[in-house]
Design an enzyme around this catalytic site. Structure first.
Site, PDB file in Angstrom:
ATOM      1  N   ARG A 167      25.377  21.942  -4.740  1.00 31.23           N
ATOM      2  CA  ARG A 167      26.676  22.636  -4.814  1.00 31.23           C
ATOM      3  C   ARG A 167      26.946  23.484  -3.556  1.00 31.23           C
ATOM      4  O   ARG A 167      27.499  24.582  -3.643  1.00 31.23           O
ATOM      5  CB  ARG A 167      26.749  23.540  -6.045  1.00 31.23           C
ATOM      6  CG  ARG A 167      26.775  22.820  -7.362  1.00 31.23           C
ATOM      7  CD  ARG A 167      28.016  21.937  -7.506  1.00 31.23           C
ATOM      8  NE  ARG A 167      28.114  21.400  -8.852  1.00 31.23           N
ATOM      9  CZ  ARG A 167      27.468  20.309  -9.266  1.00 31.23           C
ATOM     10  NH1 ARG A 167      26.691  19.641  -8.444  1.00 31.23           N
ATOM     11  NH2 ARG A 167      27.617  19.889 -10.501  1.00 31.23           N
ATOM     12  N   SER A 239      31.509  24.331 -14.563  1.00 31.08           N
ATOM     13  CA  SER A 239      30.341  25.216 -14.612  1.00 31.08           C
ATOM     14  C   SER A 239      30.656  26.502 -13.849  1.00 31.08           C
ATOM     15  O   SER A 239      31.076  26.444 -12.694  1.00 31.08           O
ATOM     16  CB  SER A 239      29.135  24.564 -13.937  1.00 31.08           C
ATOM     17  OG  SER A 239      28.809  23.370 -14.576  1.00 31.08           O
ATOM     18  N   GLU A 335      29.027  29.594  -9.317  1.00 31.83           N
ATOM     19  CA  GLU A 335      29.267  28.367  -8.576  1.00 31.83           C
ATOM     20  C   GLU A 335      30.730  28.370  -8.146  1.00 31.83           C
ATOM     21  O   GLU A 335      31.130  27.760  -7.168  1.00 31.83           O
ATOM     22  CB  GLU A 335      28.974  27.193  -9.520  1.00 31.83           C
ATOM     23  CG  GLU A 335      28.829  25.861  -8.848  1.00 31.83           C
ATOM     24  CD  GLU A 335      29.857  24.884  -9.331  1.00 31.83           C
ATOM     25  OE1 GLU A 335      30.742  24.543  -8.520  1.00 31.83           O
ATOM     26  OE2 GLU A 335      29.775  24.447 -10.487  1.00 31.83           O
TER      27      GLU A 335
HETATM   28  N1  EPU Z   1      22.121  23.279 -22.202  1.00 29.70           N
HETATM   29  C1  EPU Z   1      21.913  24.145 -23.249  1.00 29.70           C
HETATM   30  N2  EPU Z   1      22.983  24.878 -23.694  1.00 29.70           N
HETATM   31  C2  EPU Z   1      24.207  24.768 -23.162  1.00 29.70           C
HETATM   32  C3  EPU Z   1      24.410  23.887 -22.084  1.00 29.70           C
HETATM   33  C4  EPU Z   1      23.338  23.144 -21.618  1.00 29.70           C
HETATM   34  O1  EPU Z   1      20.820  24.265 -23.771  1.00 29.70           O
HETATM   35  O2  EPU Z   1      25.114  25.467 -23.633  1.00 29.70           O
HETATM   36  C5  EPU Z   1      20.992  22.448 -21.717  1.00 29.70           C
HETATM   37  C6  EPU Z   1      21.168  21.001 -22.152  1.00 29.70           C
HETATM   38  O3  EPU Z   1      20.638  20.752 -23.394  1.00 29.70           O
HETATM   39  C7  EPU Z   1      20.410  20.264 -21.093  1.00 29.70           C
HETATM   40  C8  EPU Z   1      20.609  21.114 -19.863  1.00 29.70           C
HETATM   41  O4  EPU Z   1      20.997  22.398 -20.321  1.00 29.70           O
HETATM   42  O5  EPU Z   1      19.052  20.219 -21.376  1.00 29.70           O
HETATM   43  C9  EPU Z   1      21.590  20.532 -18.890  1.00 29.70           C
HETATM   44  O6  EPU Z   1      22.882  20.488 -19.468  1.00 29.70           O
HETATM   45  P1  EPU Z   1      24.003  19.470 -18.973  1.00 29.70           P
HETATM   46  O7  EPU Z   1      23.502  18.087 -18.944  1.00 29.70           O
HETATM   47  O8  EPU Z   1      25.245  19.725 -19.775  1.00 29.70           O
HETATM   48  O9  EPU Z   1      24.258  19.838 -17.461  1.00 29.70           O
HETATM   49  P2  EPU Z   1      24.333  21.217 -16.672  1.00 29.70           P
HETATM   50  O10 EPU Z   1      23.093  21.358 -15.880  1.00 29.70           O
HETATM   51  O11 EPU Z   1      24.696  22.328 -17.579  1.00 29.70           O
HETATM   52  C10 EPU Z   1      25.305  20.152 -14.491  1.00 29.70           C
HETATM   53  C11 EPU Z   1      26.454  20.415 -13.572  1.00 29.70           C
HETATM   54  C12 EPU Z   1      27.748  19.853 -14.157  1.00 29.70           C
HETATM   55  C13 EPU Z   1      27.558  18.358 -14.388  1.00 29.70           C
HETATM   56  C14 EPU Z   1      26.368  18.145 -15.336  1.00 29.70           C
HETATM   57  C15 EPU Z   1      26.025  16.693 -15.544  1.00 29.70           C
HETATM   58  C16 EPU Z   1      25.881  22.443 -12.376  1.00 29.70           C
HETATM   59  C17 EPU Z   1      26.151  23.902 -12.193  1.00 29.70           C
HETATM   60  N3  EPU Z   1      26.582  21.843 -13.328  1.00 29.70           N
HETATM   61  O12 EPU Z   1      25.549  20.926 -15.670  1.00 29.70           O
HETATM   62  O13 EPU Z   1      28.766  20.016 -13.209  1.00 29.70           O
HETATM   63  O14 EPU Z   1      28.724  17.785 -14.957  1.00 29.70           O
HETATM   64  O15 EPU Z   1      25.186  18.785 -14.751  1.00 29.70           O
HETATM   65  O16 EPU Z   1      25.423  16.163 -14.413  1.00 29.70           O
HETATM   66  O17 EPU Z   1      25.046  21.889 -11.659  1.00 29.70           O
HETATM   67  C18 EPU Z   1      30.402  21.579 -12.468  1.00 29.70           C
HETATM   68  O18 EPU Z   1      29.731  21.703 -11.443  1.00 29.70           O
HETATM   69  O19 EPU Z   1      31.489  22.203 -12.632  1.00 29.70           O
HETATM   70  C19 EPU Z   1      29.922  20.712 -13.521  1.00 29.70           C
HETATM   71  C20 EPU Z   1      30.549  20.602 -14.697  1.00 29.70           C
END
Ligand code: EPU
Length: 340
Positions: A167, A239, A335
């Site tokens: 990012r 995010s 972010e």
């Molecule tokens: N999780 C929780 N609780 C929550 C949300 C997530 O426990 O409320 C856990 C999930 O169970 C999982 C892990 O966190 O084990 C990762 O969650 P998720 O797959 O939803 O992805 P993320 O890491 O929260 C990132 C990006 C997103 C992107 C997704 C999918 C960042 C800051 N965010 O989110 O990007 O869509 O991966 O690849 O890196 C964005 O940048 O605006 C964005 C939406």
């Protein structure tokens, strides 16, 4: 001709958070020449600051903007070269990102199907090296075309020079506010696509083992629609925080205290921890605080339930930040670009 700068324009429809603030001066540009004229004019007028807006999907306004907002609406998609293996395209910065993804799927160009349904514009995408489901824009960007704000010269920044990171890019750091991105050159695959389906949720959403890029896109769209609030319905900027990267030794210590903590090693010394998990553990998931809150399906996404002021969202963000630090000793960083 003198550019027609508009006065006191509401920015509510220009930011996906739906924050109702105003720009003291505002103009939309549709061509590079118009942009250059506006930059010349702005220099004479000595506005206190200039903000270039793409889709407004990664920004939180804390107050009215006193300077000049330039909405970049320069459009156009051009195929530069196409052969059996690769297709090179030049896409103007104001093109909507997802519409560009759909264009590629229609022509069967591969490489960005995992980045389906990300809000925002093509020009904003390299700024923060947008990424999702195992793919980042750095994987497909050949070079980025910019205008230097001071010299008004146009030139290319190669993928390597963009210094892409998680990012992040040179446009968010060393070259912050130095350039305006006017277009991006992409190198995509023409036929033999490299599929990226390793992300658990994609596997579950796919109906067969050898999917097409169009099927992968469909799966991603359904995952995103099930988890992430649609900014047209509930204001948000995706995010809000980055996933923190912490020393693996700290992660191991935390694991003894919080056995369910999730972590992805990114090197032998560093582990990435999902901020959504940390925030959820602090009790914020689905919590509504005034006009704002952390979304019920994805705690990492802060939302505007109605008439939230930017300050209100920012105060919630700071409270969340503090509670995560108090519980886990981890500092989570926004972010989103905070403007105020
Ligand atoms: N999780 C929780 N609780 C929550 C949300 C997530 O426990 O409320 C856990 C999930 O169970 C999982 C892990 O966190 O084990 C990762 O969650 P998720 O797959 O939803 O992805 P993320 O890491 O929260 C990132 C990006 C997103 C992107 C997704 C999918 C960042 C800051 N965010 O989110 O990007 O869509 O991966 O690849 O890196 C964005 O940048 O605006 C964005 C939406």
């Amino acid at each position: 001709m003198k550019p027609q700068i508009l006065k006191n324009i509401s920015l509510q429809s220009y930011n996906t958070f739906g924050i109702n603030c105003t720009a003291k001066n505002f103009i939309e540009v549709k061509t590079v020449d118009e942009l250059l004229e506006v930059l010349e004019f702005a220099e004479q007028k000595k506005y206190p600051s200039i903000l270039v807006l793409g889709g407004g999907s990664n920004i939180l306004f804390l107050k009215d903007f006193e300077g000049l907002v330039i909405k970049n609406s320069i459009t156009g998609i051009e195929v530069i070269e196409e052969n059996e293996e690769n297709t090179t395209l030049y896409v103007s910065a104001g093109e909507n990102w997802h519409q560009f993804v759909l264009f590629c799927l229609e022509h069967n160009y591969g490489g960005i199907e995992n980045l389906s349904l990300i809000p925002g514009t093509v020009g904003a995408a390299p700024m923060q090296n947008i990424g999702a489901y195992g793919v980042e824009i750095r994987d497909v960007v050949e070079r980025v075309k910019v205008i230097d704000r001071k010299t008004k010269k146009t030139f290319w920044i190669s993928n390597n020079e963009c210094q892409f990171g998680y990012r992040s890019s040179i446009f968010k750091h060393q070259a912050k506010d130095k350039y305006i991105i006017i277009g991006v050159e992409f190198r995509l695959t023409t036929k033999n696509h490299t599929l990226n389906t390793s992300y658990g949720a994609i596997q579950e959403a796919l109906e067969n083992d050898s999917p097409t890029i169009q099927e992968i896109s469909k799966a991603i769209i359904s995952i995103r629609e099930s988890k992430l609030p649609n900014p047209k319905e509930i204001g948000n900027g995706g995010s809000f925080f980055k996933n923190p990267e912490i020393p693996s030794s700290q992660f191991l210590k935390l694991k003894t205290e919080f056995p369910n903590i999730v972590g992805y090693p990114i090197s032998d010394k560093i582990t990435k921890v999902p901020a959504g998990w940390l925030i959820e553990q602090c009790g914020w998931k689905g919590k509504i605080v005034g006009n704002t809150g952390a979304h019920k399906n994805q705690a990492l996404v802060l939302v505007n339930y109605g008439n939230a002021k930017g300050e209100e969202v920012w105060n919630l963000a700071k409270e969340i930040q503090k509670s995560v630090f108090d519980k886990f000793g981890i500092h989570i960083e926004p972010e989103i670009n905070i403007v105020g």
